[in-house]
Design an enzyme around this catalytic site. Structure first.
Site, PDB file in Angstrom:
ATOM      1  CD  GLU A  83     -15.152 -22.418  86.126  1.00 27.06           C
ATOM      2  OE1 GLU A  83     -15.637 -23.225  85.317  1.00 27.06           O
ATOM      3  OE2 GLU A  83     -13.956 -22.042  86.078  1.00 27.06           O
TER       4      GLU A  83
ATOM      5  CG  HIS B  63      -8.613 -28.898  83.349  1.00 20.81           C
ATOM      6  ND1 HIS B  63      -9.715 -29.429  82.721  1.00 20.81           N
ATOM      7  CD2 HIS B  63      -9.094 -28.145  84.384  1.00 20.81           C
ATOM      8  CE1 HIS B  63     -10.818 -29.010  83.336  1.00 20.81           C
ATOM      9  NE2 HIS B  63     -10.467 -28.232  84.347  1.00 20.81           N
TER      10      HIS B  63
ATOM     11  CG  ASP C  66      -7.179 -24.535  84.001  1.00 18.18           C
ATOM     12  OD1 ASP C  66      -7.219 -25.563  83.303  1.00 18.18           O
ATOM     13  OD2 ASP C  66      -8.206 -23.975  84.434  1.00 18.18           O
TER      14      ASP C  66
HETATM   15  N1  ADE Z   1     -11.200 -26.368  81.113  1.00 17.36           N
HETATM   16  C1  ADE Z   1     -10.033 -26.032  81.638  1.00 17.36           C
HETATM   17  N2  ADE Z   1     -10.188 -25.192  82.686  1.00 17.36           N
HETATM   18  C2  ADE Z   1     -11.512 -24.992  82.817  1.00 17.36           C
HETATM   19  C3  ADE Z   1     -12.314 -24.250  83.705  1.00 17.36           C
HETATM   20  N3  ADE Z   1     -11.782 -23.521  84.689  1.00 17.36           N
HETATM   21  N4  ADE Z   1     -13.643 -24.274  83.521  1.00 17.36           N
HETATM   22  C4  ADE Z   1     -14.179 -25.006  82.535  1.00 17.36           C
HETATM   23  N5  ADE Z   1     -13.465 -25.727  81.678  1.00 17.36           N
HETATM   24  C5  ADE Z   1     -12.151 -25.729  81.812  1.00 17.36           C
HETATM   25 ZN    ZN Z   2     -11.549 -27.124  85.764  1.00 14.59          ZN
END
Ligand code: ADE
Ligand code: ZN
Length: 333
Positions: free
Chosen positions: A200, A20, A279
């Protein structure tokens, strides 16, 4: 012998499909941008040089707060160029970043200006450091299905050669996948590669419904497929690609440590696995670290690590000429 992300040459070639853009801004750079725009981000800093959150939902809130320091097209250029050149120095040859028009729109950066800024920075980084970048335009689930349709429509109305994919991020538990089918259909008709966060936070059912309703060829994370043998089989048969981000899963609390993370089992079970940092500035790691952690946990050699890069190149949302160029870069190592 190539090295992973070490400054001694040659470097192992790395490729990333899941990162991201807003989360590539290191805290020190966020503070600099915050000062530029007169924003106070002290509430989201932990005093030890990192961002602070205690749960997945809090993480998403802090993510939004940090994104507020990126306010102009110039800021977008700066953070993109910075990320790609930093990672090129660690061996990254290809990277796709999720870019969220909703975040940019809050401070008046319209879609075309956003895309132009990010793409120009990618072009500059390729000229200066040889790394290739592409954009996955991204909707945010918890901002609602209508917002995600608007994002897909902007993408469709303003085609750009660097915008090659469409994705969905945010709170996986917000809404049903079917709610987002219209947005994905618009993006598919615009010729985009498709991916979504699934498997996730939620389990195998979220993956099944993403495949059914969104028609994605890749899954953001998808690691919880490990809980369902039948699903693993289906993913392998369909050739669905997993964008696995080990440190992110550990930081968010899915697994206790890299030793408990299923990445190795997913590989053993025939899944097409790629590695990404998700991230990086939030988790204090980068793509080179991810490769190294996975190698250390599973005793992978350079050929095995190159396998993750090759998987990413084959699954990349890029044109065939670019893919061929990337293949030959990897072959030369
Ligand atoms: N936006 C940024 N990181 C994220 C993640 N790990 N899962 C979902 N949305 C996100
Ligand atoms: Zn992500």
């Amino acid at each position: 012998m190539p090295e992973v992300g070490n400054s001694s040459q040659p470097l192992l070639p790395l490729a990333e499909l899941h990162c991201h853009l807003e989360a590539t801004v290191e805290p020190a750079d966020a503070l600099r941008l915050a000062k530029r725009h007169g924003v106070d981000i002290s509430p989201v800093l932990n005093g030890a040089g990192g961002y602070q959150w205690n749960s997945f939902h809090e993480f998403l809130t802090v993510y939004d707060a940090v994104s507020e320091v990126i306010r102009t097209a110039e800021d977008y250029f700066e953070i993109t160029y910075s990320y790609f050149t930093r990672m090129a120095a660690k061996g990254m040859i290809y990277g796709e970043v999720f870019v969220s028009p909703a975040h940019a729109g809050r401070f008046g950066v319209p879609y075309p200006a956003l895309v132009d800024a990010v793409a120009s920075a990618m072009e500059a980084a390729e000229n200066d450091a040889g790394v290739v970048g592409r954009i996955i335009v991204t909707g945010v689930r918890h901002y609602g299905a209508e917002h995600v349709v608007e994002v897909a429509q902007s993408l469709s109305d303003h085609p750009h050669p660097y915008v090659t994919g469409f994705g969905l991020a945010g709170d996986e538990a917000s809404g049903q996948n079917v709610d987002f089918a219209k947005a994905f259909a618009i993006a598919r008709d615009a010729g985009m590669g498709l991916t979504t966060h699934a498997g996730e936070i939620l389990g195998p059912e979220s993956i099944r419904s993403a495949l059914e309703h969104l028609g994605v060829s890749r899954l953001g994370h998808g690691v919880r497929a490990i809980e369902d043998e039948g699903l693993l089989m289906e993913l392998a048969v369909r050739g669905v690609v997993l964008e696995v981000c080990p440190t992110s899963n550990i930081a968010i609390g899915l697994y206790d440590s890299i030793a408990d993370h299923p990445v190795g089992v997913l590989v053993e079970k025939g899944q097409t696995v790629t590695l990404s940092s998700d991230d990086p500035a939030f988790f204090g790691v980068d793509l080179a670290d991810e490769y190294r952690f996975v190698a250390e946990a599973h005793g992978y050699d350079d050929a095995a690590l190159c396998g993750f890069t090759k998987n990413a190149i084959e699954a990349a949302f890029c044109d065939s000429q670019t893919r061929e160029r990337l293949r030959s870069k990897v072959e030369k190592t």
